[in-house]
Enzyme design. Sequence first.
Site, mmCIF file in Angstrom:
data_model
loop_
_atom_site.group_PDB
_atom_site.id
_atom_site.type_symbol
_atom_site.label_atom_id
_atom_site.label_comp_id
_atom_site.label_asym_id
_atom_site.label_seq_id
_atom_site.Cartn_x
_atom_site.Cartn_y
_atom_site.Cartn_z
ATOM 1 N N SER A 11 3.703 -2.411 10.197
ATOM 2 C CA SER A 11 5.136 -2.542 10.430
ATOM 3 C C SER A 11 5.830 -3.626 10.240
ATOM 4 C CB SER A 11 5.480 -2.170 11.779
ATOM 5 O OG SER A 11 5.146 -0.703 12.369
ATOM 6 N N GLY A 39 2.770 2.177 10.691
ATOM 7 C CA GLY A 39 3.815 3.051 10.675
ATOM 8 C C GLY A 39 4.684 3.516 11.963
ATOM 9 N N GLU A 66 -6.735 4.725 7.775
ATOM 10 C CA GLU A 66 -6.408 6.147 7.587
ATOM 11 C C GLU A 66 -7.779 6.679 7.116
ATOM 12 O OE1 GLU A 66 -2.633 5.614 5.695
ATOM 13 O OE2 GLU A 66 -1.670 4.800 7.675
ATOM 14 N N LYS A 96 -0.071 4.246 -0.291
ATOM 15 C CA LYS A 96 -0.656 5.376 0.313
ATOM 16 C C LYS A 96 -0.437 6.599 -0.289
ATOM 17 C CE LYS A 96 -0.042 3.230 4.833
ATOM 18 N NZ LYS A 96 0.005 3.333 6.424
ATOM 19 N N HIS A 117 -9.438 1.255 5.257
ATOM 20 C CA HIS A 117 -8.094 1.382 5.741
ATOM 21 C C HIS A 117 -8.290 2.298 6.884
ATOM 22 C CE1 HIS A 117 -4.020 2.505 6.664
ATOM 23 N NE2 HIS A 117 -3.644 1.476 6.081
ATOM 24 N N ASN A 162 0.864 -1.174 -0.049
ATOM 25 C CA ASN A 162 -0.054 -0.091 0.060
ATOM 26 C C ASN A 162 0.792 1.330 -0.057
ATOM 27 O OD1 ASN A 162 -1.801 2.052 0.723
ATOM 28 N ND2 ASN A 162 -2.380 1.420 2.612
ATOM 29 N N GLU A 186 -4.904 -5.067 10.767
ATOM 30 C CA GLU A 186 -4.176 -4.002 10.835
ATOM 31 C C GLU A 186 -4.165 -3.193 12.358
ATOM 32 O OE1 GLU A 186 -1.904 -2.790 7.106
ATOM 33 O OE2 GLU A 186 -3.933 -1.417 7.371
HETATM 34 P P1 PGA Z 1 3.200 0.291 7.623
HETATM 35 O O1 PGA Z 1 1.549 0.584 7.106
HETATM 36 O O2 PGA Z 1 3.442 -0.914 6.942
HETATM 37 O O3 PGA Z 1 3.766 1.365 7.007
HETATM 38 O O4 PGA Z 1 3.316 0.016 8.977
HETATM 39 C C1 PGA Z 1 0.631 -0.429 6.775
HETATM 40 C C2 PGA Z 1 -0.600 -0.135 6.402
HETATM 41 O O5 PGA Z 1 -0.981 1.039 6.656
HETATM 42 O O6 PGA Z 1 -1.325 -0.836 5.427
#
Ligand code: PGA
Length: 254
Positions: free
Chosen positions: A214, A175, A101, A14, A99, A12, A169
């Site tokens: 992560s 992140g 976010e 983003k 997601h 992803n 997640e």
């Molecule tokens: P990350 O993000 O691997 O940077 O922690 C995962 C995600 O939000 O899909």
Amino acid sequence: MTPDIKPFVAGNWKMNGERDQLDQIALTARGVDEELAAKTGVCLCPPATLLYVATTLSEDTSLMVGAQDCHPEKEGAHTGDVSAEMIADCFATHCIVGHSERRTDHGETDETVLRKTLACHRAGLTAIVCIGETEAEYDAGEAEAVLARQLTHGVPESTNEHNTIIAYEPVWAIGTGKTPSPDDIATIHAFIRERLAERLGGPGERMRILYGGSVKPGNAAELLSVNNVDGALVGGASLKAEDFLAICETYRGV
Ligand code: PGA
């Protein structure tokens, strides 16, 4: 891993990636050779602006391409939005929905996620439905209740192992460099598997449940070997082909 379930690794991007990063898509596509593709599905989800060119770059390769979000409706007066049909029209095959976010930045509810998942199915896309608890919910011991609610209200009855992938997640792991312990992931994934099987029967038993938050080349082998973890949803580490492929490579020897 789950016996008889082919894993799936999705990247992803983003809101990252402009034309000068297209070489990373081409490199990723080149890295997913037939042997690796026989072991795991690999999909990159770049921003919508790069979607069409990404599918062109991955044409005749085993790399799949997905979008990061879609509007529930097919077309109409929704300025700035992109429908699942438009995504499919770009030759993409997958779409992330729900997601955390999007839930935070755009106030998406479980009902929104359900409608978007149905839109993916309508357009013939495989929905990658994200679920996960926040840090406060985790601290309050509410993780399972939150996941149960998200699965019940955000995942339609018509869901099956072909049209949907679940991505667990924990929001606090996204992140941050923090991950739950393998034991905790095993417990949560077993819980998700049970809920899916209870609700959907056989398809729920066969559906892929990805872990996200992560995931890096350094921890992929440990995380991906956990029971009921059928792949990963990778954010930051998917931006560089070398790192993303290193994560996917975990499955080559399995
Ligand atoms: P990350 O993000 O691997 O940077 O922690 C995962 C995600 O939000 O899909």
